[in-house]
Design a protein around this motif. Sequence first.
Motif, PDB file in Angstrom:
ATOM      1  N   GLN A   8     -39.996  16.734 -11.178  1.00  0.00           N
ATOM      2  CA  GLN A   8     -38.849  15.497 -11.240  1.00  0.00           C
ATOM      3  C   GLN A   8     -39.368  14.447 -12.314  1.00  0.00           C
ATOM      4  OE1 GLN A   8     -38.681  12.951  -7.704  1.00  0.00           O
ATOM      5  NE2 GLN A   8     -36.397  13.565  -7.538  1.00  0.00           N
ATOM      6  N   ILE A   9     -38.615  14.164 -13.227  1.00  0.00           N
ATOM      7  CA  ILE A   9     -38.803  13.171 -14.340  1.00  0.00           C
ATOM      8  C   ILE A   9     -38.497  11.936 -13.937  1.00  0.00           C
ATOM      9  CG2 ILE A   9     -38.830  12.906 -16.769  1.00  0.00           C
ATOM     10  CD1 ILE A   9     -38.574  15.688 -17.261  1.00  0.00           C
ATOM     11  N   LYS A  10     -39.231  10.863 -14.365  1.00  0.00           N
ATOM     12  CA  LYS A  10     -38.862   9.401 -14.408  1.00  0.00           C
ATOM     13  C   LYS A  10     -38.521   9.031 -15.790  1.00  0.00           C
ATOM     14  CE  LYS A  10     -40.115   7.643  -9.971  1.00  0.00           C
ATOM     15  NZ  LYS A  10     -41.671   6.929  -9.336  1.00  0.00           N
ATOM     16  N   VAL A  11     -37.282   8.503 -16.050  1.00  0.00           N
ATOM     17  CA  VAL A  11     -37.218   7.995 -17.314  1.00  0.00           C
ATOM     18  C   VAL A  11     -36.833   6.400 -17.253  1.00  0.00           C
ATOM     19  CG1 VAL A  11     -35.361   7.846 -19.328  1.00  0.00           C
ATOM     20  CG2 VAL A  11     -36.085  10.155 -18.089  1.00  0.00           C
ATOM     21  N   TYR A  12     -37.541   5.606 -18.188  1.00  0.00           N
ATOM     22  CA  TYR A  12     -37.015   4.244 -18.073  1.00  0.00           C
ATOM     23  C   TYR A  12     -35.837   4.068 -18.811  1.00  0.00           C
ATOM     24  CZ  TYR A  12     -37.481  -0.827 -18.816  1.00  0.00           C
ATOM     25  OH  TYR A  12     -37.099  -2.151 -18.968  1.00  0.00           O
ATOM     26  N   ASN A  13     -34.988   3.534 -18.029  1.00  0.00           N
ATOM     27  CA  ASN A  13     -33.535   3.490 -18.371  1.00  0.00           C
ATOM     28  C   ASN A  13     -33.352   1.885 -18.987  1.00  0.00           C
ATOM     29  OD1 ASN A  13     -30.756   3.219 -18.965  1.00  0.00           O
ATOM     30  ND2 ASN A  13     -30.167   4.194 -17.091  1.00  0.00           N
ATOM     31  N   SER A  14     -33.206   1.654 -20.218  1.00  0.00           N
ATOM     32  CA  SER A  14     -32.846   0.290 -20.706  1.00  0.00           C
ATOM     33  C   SER A  14     -31.901  -0.705 -19.964  1.00  0.00           C
ATOM     34  CB  SER A  14     -32.702   0.037 -22.257  1.00  0.00           C
ATOM     35  OG  SER A  14     -33.733   0.949 -22.883  1.00  0.00           O
ATOM     36  N   GLY A 171     -22.545  -6.980 -23.484  1.00  0.00           N
ATOM     37  CA  GLY A 171     -23.866  -7.959 -23.191  1.00  0.00           C
ATOM     38  C   GLY A 171     -24.589  -6.931 -21.959  1.00  0.00           C
ATOM     39  N   ILE A 172     -23.972  -5.985 -21.422  1.00  0.00           N
ATOM     40  CA  ILE A 172     -24.671  -5.336 -20.357  1.00  0.00           C
ATOM     41  C   ILE A 172     -25.987  -4.543 -20.602  1.00  0.00           C
ATOM     42  CG2 ILE A 172     -23.446  -3.002 -20.744  1.00  0.00           C
ATOM     43  CD1 ILE A 172     -23.472  -2.669 -17.450  1.00  0.00           C
ATOM     44  N   LEU A 173     -26.050  -4.114 -21.934  1.00  0.00           N
ATOM     45  CA  LEU A 173     -27.339  -3.500 -22.451  1.00  0.00           C
ATOM     46  C   LEU A 173     -28.568  -4.454 -22.851  1.00  0.00           C
ATOM     47  CD1 LEU A 173     -28.926  -0.723 -22.863  1.00  0.00           C
ATOM     48  CD2 LEU A 173     -27.723  -0.747 -25.255  1.00  0.00           C
ATOM     49  N   SER A 174     -27.966  -5.488 -23.696  1.00  0.00           N
ATOM     50  CA  SER A 174     -28.878  -6.371 -24.128  1.00  0.00           C
ATOM     51  C   SER A 174     -29.204  -7.483 -23.318  1.00  0.00           C
ATOM     52  CB  SER A 174     -28.416  -6.743 -25.673  1.00  0.00           C
ATOM     53  OG  SER A 174     -27.222  -7.245 -25.536  1.00  0.00           O
ATOM     54  N   LYS A 175     -28.489  -7.694 -22.384  1.00  0.00           N
ATOM     55  CA  LYS A 175     -28.427  -8.741 -21.121  1.00  0.00           C
ATOM     56  C   LYS A 175     -28.474 -10.067 -21.979  1.00  0.00           C
ATOM     57  CE  LYS A 175     -30.017  -5.119 -18.653  1.00  0.00           C
ATOM     58  NZ  LYS A 175     -29.110  -4.361 -18.055  1.00  0.00           N
ATOM     59  N   ARG A 176     -27.264  -9.947 -22.876  1.00  0.00           N
ATOM     60  CA  ARG A 176     -26.882 -11.301 -23.321  1.00  0.00           C
ATOM     61  C   ARG A 176     -25.637 -11.661 -22.838  1.00  0.00           C
ATOM     62  NH1 ARG A 176     -28.804 -10.963 -29.520  1.00  0.00           N
ATOM     63  NH2 ARG A 176     -30.665  -9.484 -29.259  1.00  0.00           N
ATOM     64  N   ASN A 177     -25.383 -12.936 -22.749  1.00  0.00           N
ATOM     65  CA  ASN A 177     -24.100 -13.414 -22.331  1.00  0.00           C
ATOM     66  C   ASN A 177     -23.381 -13.924 -23.704  1.00  0.00           C
ATOM     67  OD1 ASN A 177     -24.857 -16.184 -23.047  1.00  0.00           O
ATOM     68  ND2 ASN A 177     -25.649 -16.709 -20.986  1.00  0.00           N
ATOM     69  N   MET A 178     -21.962 -14.454 -23.574  1.00  0.00           N
ATOM     70  CA  MET A 178     -21.359 -14.577 -24.770  1.00  0.00           C
ATOM     71  C   MET A 178     -22.025 -15.866 -25.602  1.00  0.00           C
ATOM     72  SD  MET A 178     -19.015 -12.711 -25.478  1.00  0.00           S
ATOM     73  CE  MET A 178     -19.505 -11.263 -24.982  1.00  0.00           C
ATOM     74  N   GLU A 258     -21.410   0.177 -28.969  1.00  0.00           N
ATOM     75  CA  GLU A 258     -21.362   1.630 -28.788  1.00  0.00           C
ATOM     76  C   GLU A 258     -20.397   1.672 -27.345  1.00  0.00           C
ATOM     77  OE1 GLU A 258     -23.742   5.126 -29.721  1.00  0.00           O
ATOM     78  OE2 GLU A 258     -24.747   3.869 -31.139  1.00  0.00           O
ATOM     79  N   ILE A 259     -21.440   0.893 -26.608  1.00  0.00           N
ATOM     80  CA  ILE A 259     -20.804   1.213 -25.238  1.00  0.00           C
ATOM     81  C   ILE A 259     -19.383   0.658 -25.089  1.00  0.00           C
ATOM     82  CG2 ILE A 259     -20.959   0.156 -22.813  1.00  0.00           C
ATOM     83  CD1 ILE A 259     -24.260   0.110 -23.340  1.00  0.00           C
ATOM     84  N   ALA A 260     -19.189  -0.486 -25.666  1.00  0.00           N
ATOM     85  CA  ALA A 260     -17.767  -1.154 -25.611  1.00  0.00           C
ATOM     86  C   ALA A 260     -16.781  -0.308 -26.200  1.00  0.00           C
ATOM     87  CB  ALA A 260     -17.737  -2.411 -26.424  1.00  0.00           C
ATOM     88  N   PRO A 270     -20.443   5.710 -21.412  1.00  0.00           N
ATOM     89  CA  PRO A 270     -20.726   6.870 -22.382  1.00  0.00           C
ATOM     90  C   PRO A 270     -22.298   7.554 -22.150  1.00  0.00           C
ATOM     91  CG  PRO A 270     -20.896   4.818 -23.514  1.00  0.00           C
ATOM     92  CD  PRO A 270     -20.136   4.537 -22.239  1.00  0.00           C
ATOM     93  N   VAL A 271     -23.041   6.726 -21.594  1.00  0.00           N
ATOM     94  CA  VAL A 271     -24.543   7.199 -21.407  1.00  0.00           C
ATOM     95  C   VAL A 271     -24.963   6.805 -20.325  1.00  0.00           C
ATOM     96  CG1 VAL A 271     -26.740   6.973 -22.601  1.00  0.00           C
ATOM     97  CG2 VAL A 271     -24.797   6.779 -24.047  1.00  0.00           C
ATOM     98  N   ASN A 272     -25.846   7.857 -19.638  1.00  0.00           N
ATOM     99  CA  ASN A 272     -26.220   7.500 -18.460  1.00  0.00           C
ATOM    100  C   ASN A 272     -27.816   6.961 -18.581  1.00  0.00           C
ATOM    101  OD1 ASN A 272     -24.024   8.522 -17.290  1.00  0.00           O
ATOM    102  ND2 ASN A 272     -24.938  10.620 -16.261  1.00  0.00           N
ATOM    103  N   TYR A 273     -28.376   7.552 -19.517  1.00  0.00           N
ATOM    104  CA  TYR A 273     -29.817   6.725 -19.684  1.00  0.00           C
ATOM    105  C   TYR A 273     -29.962   6.456 -21.138  1.00  0.00           C
ATOM    106  CZ  TYR A 273     -30.550   9.777 -15.372  1.00  0.00           C
ATOM    107  OH  TYR A 273     -30.450  10.196 -14.165  1.00  0.00           O
ATOM    108  N   TRP A 274     -30.103   5.175 -21.217  1.00  0.00           N
ATOM    109  CA  TRP A 274     -30.525   4.679 -22.590  1.00  0.00           C
ATOM    110  C   TRP A 274     -31.766   4.537 -22.713  1.00  0.00           C
ATOM    111  CZ3 TRP A 274     -27.452   3.592 -26.613  1.00  0.00           C
ATOM    112  CH2 TRP A 274     -25.817   3.559 -26.362  1.00  0.00           C
TER     113      TRP A 274
END
Length: 493
Positions: A8-14, A171-178, A258-260, A270-274
């Motif tokens: 079982q592999i654990k992956v750090y997901n950004s 902003g979901i990936l980079s955790k930035r607001n507008m 890319e996500i947007a 699009p992507v489950n693990y970044w």
Amino acid sequence: MELYKTNQIKVYNSLSKSKEIFKPIHEGNIGLYVCGPTVYSNVHLGNVRTFMSFDMIYRYFLHLGYKVRYVRNITDAGHLTDDDAEDKISTKARLEKLEPMEIVQKYTVDFHEILQEFNFLPPSIEPTATGHIVEQIEAIKQMLANGLAYESNGSVYFDVLKYNAEGGDYGILSKRNMEDVLSNTRQLDGQSEKKNPQDFALWKKASPEHIMRWPSPWSVGFPGWHLECTVMSTKYLGDNFDIHGGGMDLKFPHHECEIAQSKACNHTNPVNYWMHTNMLTLNGQKMSKSTGNSILPGEILSGDNDKLNKPFSASVVRFFCMQAHYRSILDFSSDALEASEKGYQKLMTAVDEIENLKTSESSSINIEAWKQQCYDAMNDDFNTPILIAHLFEGVKFINQIKEENETIIATDLALLKTTMYTFIYKVLGLENNSTAENGGENKLSGVVEMLIKMRRNARDNKDWALSDKIRDELLALGIQLKDGKDGTTFSVN
Ligand code: AMP
Ligand code: ZN
């Protein structure tokens, strides 16, 4: 039996900023996309580090028996990034008095040569941005039809505020607001065409001096950078796929966009693990083409750079990179490479000894438990530094069995050998220079090992004069013997 079923592999997901248990969409299969190089100059060692981390991850998945479709693109379309007034491929074409496509070809060839020298596995598909202009135009049409893009003066922009107003999550990936996004947006050419400064280009109308250009329904122009990866990843891996990787510096804006775009086209995540790799630094600063704070892989192999005391082999560079976790910053220096070279040589010298080890009636070492520790390290978000620490535990076993301080039965010896070979060659991708290209060094280490054995016999016979003579004469030749608890090792000065 497929090893992945027991590991079982654990992956750090950004995306979640945490380690998650890796579960592929289709059992036994993995879709992996990694952003490739922009081919307007030679790749530097920082780029190589990122690609090497994904090569190691790809290798480990393959070893576990996964069927992996690994897509790594070539960025050759000459788009603008936020920092540029002119595209880098066109600028280089002008400087080198070549066609842009000659620049692309020249540096793609260079990239492939480097990958070969550094023992990379080729990806399953290596698509180019220029080979997917039609798909990019189609994706823009879809975003326009979905009301999330707009045309302005022959260019097309993504409407970030509308996307978010309609339930989007820019902003979901980079955790930035507008506000963060806004404060990072520079006043560049084209801002006046945009509804809002946060909007990003999907298509740009070419200015007269922009050489790379294609016809489209909106203008003769070129696609935005973020779009190529959306189009190529989903074309080959599906609208929703397992892993998308790249360096940390690509998280924003490239991967955020890319996500947007994907959601705006396909209405799905699009992507489950970044997965994002950390930077290679030089003098504490990010290695980078544009600032000139970089070192080229070829310079390391030749030693032809002021920052290097000597040349180093590709495997030593690989070993150096693998000694750090892919999510840690790694600082490059000639001294650090020299330290890695010593470690690498120690590892390879021990590996060369495995064939000569004698077996016994019983084992005094628990090889099975040690092997599991090697897998556990890799299963914990590909922790290569911990894996390497366990491989050195393997080196200790080899030396102790050689010295007859420990015993091993034949089946355990076979397991020790396959585990060492698997992780060193297959997973880490190291090559044994001592046996491959470097016959001279191999012979030297064979001779020194022989003298170490003769010295050991002399000491067993209390012939201190001979034992000291061997040590002193080797030292006079620049070969220093070191007696440690794992046996005698040597270094060449
Ligand atoms: P580029 O050709 O600039 O798009 O870079 C290709 C890849 O190398 C991207 O994934 C970047 O994030 C990565 N990269 C660029 N600079 C570094 C660095 N100093 N250390 C590690 N990776 C880097
Ligand atoms: Zn990309």
